[in-house]
Design a protein around this motif. Sequence first.
Motif, short mmCIF file in Angstrom:
data_model
loop_
_atom_site.label_atom_id
_atom_site.label_comp_id
_atom_site.label_asym_id
_atom_site.label_seq_id
_atom_site.Cartn_x
_atom_site.Cartn_y
_atom_site.Cartn_z
N CYS A 21 0.86 -1.21 0.04
CA CYS A 21 0.03 -0.30 -0.04
C CYS A 21 0.94 1.33 0.02
O CYS A 21 0.61 2.09 -0.78
CB CYS A 21 -0.87 -0.13 1.08
N GLY A 61 -8.32 -11.58 1.26
CA GLY A 61 -7.17 -10.71 1.34
C GLY A 61 -5.84 -11.59 0.82
O GLY A 61 -5.87 -12.92 0.99
N GLN A 86 -1.33 -10.58 1.05
CA GLN A 86 -0.38 -9.55 1.54
C GLN A 86 0.20 -9.01 -0.15
O GLN A 86 0.41 -9.74 -1.06
CB GLN A 86 0.73 -10.33 2.02
N SER A 108 -3.82 -5.47 -1.93
CA SER A 108 -4.67 -4.74 -1.11
C SER A 108 -5.60 -3.93 -2.43
O SER A 108 -7.02 -4.08 -1.96
CB SER A 108 -4.29 -3.59 -0.03
N TYR A 149 -9.49 -4.71 -2.84
CA TYR A 149 -10.54 -3.63 -2.39
C TYR A 149 -11.33 -3.52 -3.73
O TYR A 149 -12.67 -3.52 -3.67
CB TYR A 149 -9.62 -2.37 -2.38
#
Length: 176
Positions: free
Chosen positions: A14, A59, A61, A64, A68
């Motif tokens: 992110c 989810g 790693q 994200s 989303y």
Amino acid sequence: GIVHGAGVNRPQRCEHAEFDATAREVAIKVNGFAYQVAACDPANLKAIVAMTSVIGVTGMQGNSWYGYANETLDLALRRLSLPHCTKIAIAFSVWSEVGTGARLGADRALQSHGIDPVSPKQGAERFVQIMGYQHPDQQVIVMSRMGRAEVFIGDVDKGVVEARQCSINFIDKVTQ
């Protein structure tokens, strides 16, 4: 009917994501769906299928924004008020040989964690099977063996609830 499966996955943490690239990644999945729905006469729609990713459910790693985008698509589908229309999101795990996961090498990487990819034959057969009957649920997950999935699946906590609310707020803004 509509079958929407477009999407882009640019895995990254992110804190390394740039706004414009992230917005494009989300828009392909979410806005593309909204444009398809807007182009149709709602009275004539009998089925809408959103092909999403299990990453939007569990989810993963470094994924994200892809997660989303897929969760937001699922929520957008659920919020459509079309009682005469079958609406279902099919959240696929990584496929072998084809698709984004195969192009990124994720199919092989996930196999090292005991997660088998869905073969194209299995995926197509499961899609046809799912479309062949009415669903009490609006989301179905299609995967092979998940092995050590705990590597990717965390407990539901406050952060997940806040992310879901963020998705709902985003949908409200783009549908006004």
